[in-house]
Design a protein around this motif. Structure first.
Motif, PDB file in Angstrom:
ATOM      1  N   HIS A 123      75.400  10.391  33.398  1.00 54.91           N
ATOM      2  CA  HIS A 123      74.688   9.353  34.162  1.00 54.91           C
ATOM      3  C   HIS A 123      75.072   9.475  35.768  1.00 54.91           C
ATOM      4  N   THR A 124      76.562   9.492  35.658  1.00 54.24           N
ATOM      5  CA  THR A 124      77.171   8.884  37.016  1.00 54.24           C
ATOM      6  C   THR A 124      77.390  10.191  38.059  1.00 54.24           C
ATOM      7  N   VAL A 125      77.527  11.651  37.362  1.00 60.53           N
ATOM      8  CA  VAL A 125      77.948  12.691  38.407  1.00 60.53           C
ATOM      9  C   VAL A 125      76.986  12.957  39.479  1.00 60.53           C
ATOM     10  N   PRO A 126      77.442  13.018  40.732  1.00 62.77           N
ATOM     11  CA  PRO A 126      76.545  13.139  42.005  1.00 62.77           C
ATOM     12  C   PRO A 126      76.033  14.646  41.679  1.00 62.77           C
ATOM     13  N   ARG A 127      74.985  14.806  42.473  1.00 63.71           N
ATOM     14  CA  ARG A 127      74.228  16.277  42.058  1.00 63.71           C
ATOM     15  C   ARG A 127      74.957  17.426  43.021  1.00 63.71           C
ATOM     16  N   GLY A 128      74.520  18.582  42.659  1.00 68.99           N
ATOM     17  CA  GLY A 128      75.124  19.686  43.254  1.00 68.99           C
ATOM     18  C   GLY A 128      76.347  20.127  42.371  1.00 68.99           C
ATOM     19  N   GLU A 129      77.505  20.651  43.281  1.00 72.94           N
ATOM     20  CA  GLU A 129      78.516  21.510  42.791  1.00 72.94           C
ATOM     21  C   GLU A 129      79.381  20.421  41.332  1.00 72.94           C
ATOM     22  N   LYS A 130      79.301  19.305  41.714  1.00 66.82           N
ATOM     23  CA  LYS A 130      80.056  18.421  40.767  1.00 66.82           C
ATOM     24  C   LYS A 130      79.315  18.526  39.621  1.00 66.82           C
ATOM     25  N   ALA A 131      77.704  18.301  39.404  1.00 63.86           N
ATOM     26  CA  ALA A 131      77.187  18.577  38.444  1.00 63.86           C
ATOM     27  C   ALA A 131      77.292  19.709  37.837  1.00 63.86           C
ATOM     28  N   LYS A 132      77.342  20.958  38.414  1.00 67.71           N
ATOM     29  CA  LYS A 132      77.655  22.134  37.722  1.00 67.71           C
ATOM     30  C   LYS A 132      79.154  22.334  37.371  1.00 67.71           C
ATOM     31  N   ALA A 133      80.078  21.718  37.868  1.00 62.88           N
ATOM     32  CA  ALA A 133      81.458  21.727  37.181  1.00 62.88           C
ATOM     33  C   ALA A 133      81.390  20.917  36.048  1.00 62.88           C
TER      34      ALA A 133
END
Length: 344
Positions: A129-139
């Motif tokens: 729910h909290t992870v930012p979009r983009g590379e952080k969501a991918k990781a």
């Protein structure tokens, strides 16, 4: 009486907090927040939970980081008295600056590998729910794939013969599945990254029983259904997924935890049996899946549904699908009635 005095002593802080919540205006929310942070360590556990739940409602912008630091301390404390769940719930409602959020996400992800099963649902819920979009969501998608490990079948979780709730282990796993279902439905970007990460993985050793849980949960969302079926067929056909290890880990003795996903399991098994003529391994995985579902889900309703689905396959007129359905019937009436007959 002494009992009444004890009751008033323990209930008074809770009653005061509840009254404050109904106030239309707080004259000095900053000082109130700081005072709550000062006293929280000396309060009984029940009052600590009340304070933690109240903090997001009263915290001012100037206190956001200060409150977050205290909640992180409580969540990470080994003697925190079960503060992880309320602390993460409160943290998820704070508007944190990017650097503080990054630190928090890293701390929570580090807990994944060694956390108790009872804490896994709240960790997954918070992260997705909290992870930012983009590379952080991918990781995060990659991290969840590598760190979410299922307990051994017959260990912490128990089968359907323990009933729908299936004991503490099955209850924890059911809550984990619920966190995955709702989280991946809410965050389609994380779902897409997971599908991409799984698609790029090669070899049985780089796949886990938990990967099937992810696919089961994703299949409950209509927008991902076709992609999940296509990916599962491909992985089963290539041998990346095999029924002896991955399917056994994901389903065997976990019927209580997977109860809500029974329709999904049945749909995926059916999709595998309908695989194109040359997809022999995919159909074999499907026959194993039908057999495992029948063996693990012992209620009459579930078994009637399995048999009904197999009868529909027999009537399809597609020879490989018909043969695969009859193979399942053969295995079901064999003396052992277990999945080790699937290659007979």
């Amino acid at each position: 009486s002494e009992r009444t005095e004890l009751s008033l002593h323990s209930d008074a802080p809770r009653l005061i907090l509840r009254e404050i919540r109904w106030l239309d205006h707080l004259e000095d929310a900053v000082q109130l927040t700081r005072k709550l942070l000062e006293i929280i360590d000396v309060c009984p556990v029940s009052i600590q939970r009340e304070i933690i739940g109240y903090l997001p409602e009263v915290v001012a912008d100037a206190n956001q980081v200060e409150v977050a630091d205290k909640l992180r301390e409580l969540a990470g404390s080994s003697d925190g008295g079960g503060m992880l769940v309320p602390a993460l719930e409160a943290l998820s409602h704070l508007d944190l600056p990017p650097d503080t959020l990054d630190e928090l996400m890293e701390e929570v992800q580090e807990r994944l590998e060694n956390t108790d099963a009872c804490d896994m649902p709240i960790l997954i819920k918070f992260l997705i729910h909290t992870v930012p979009r983009g590379e952080k969501a991918k990781a995060l998608a990659s991290k969840l794939r590598s760190q979410l490990q299922l307990s051994p079948a017959g260990g912490a979780s128990q089968g359907a013969d323990r009933g729908r709730n299936g004991g503490a282990g099955a209850s924890d796993e059911a809550l984990t599945i619920d966190a995955l279902r709702h989280g991946l439905r809410l965050r389609s970007d994380v779902a897409q990254w997971f599908l991409k990460d799984l698609k790029e993985a090669r070899g049985p050793g780089n796949h886990h029983g938990a990967d099937l849980w992810f696919l089961f949960c994703l299949h409950t969302t209509p927008q991902h259904r076709k992609k999940v079926e296509a990916l599962l067929k491909k992985k089963a056909e290539s041998g990346d997924f095999n029924w002896e290890s991955h399917l056994t880990d994901a389903v065997q003795q976990r019927a209580a935890a997977l109860h809500v996903l029974f329709p999904t399991l049945l749909q995926l098994a059916g999709a595998l049996l309908r695989a194109p003529g040359r997809s022999r391994n995919a159909r074999r995985f499907g026959t194993a899946m039908y057999l495992t579902i029948f063996v693990e889900f012992k209620e009459a309703y579930h078994r009637h549904e399995v048999v009904g689905a197999l009868v529909a396959h027999v009537g399809s007129g597609f020879a490989p699908e018909v043969d695969a359905a009859f193979q399942v019937f053969d295995d079901l009436v064999a003396p052992s009635g277990e999945a080790d007959n699937i290659d007979a």
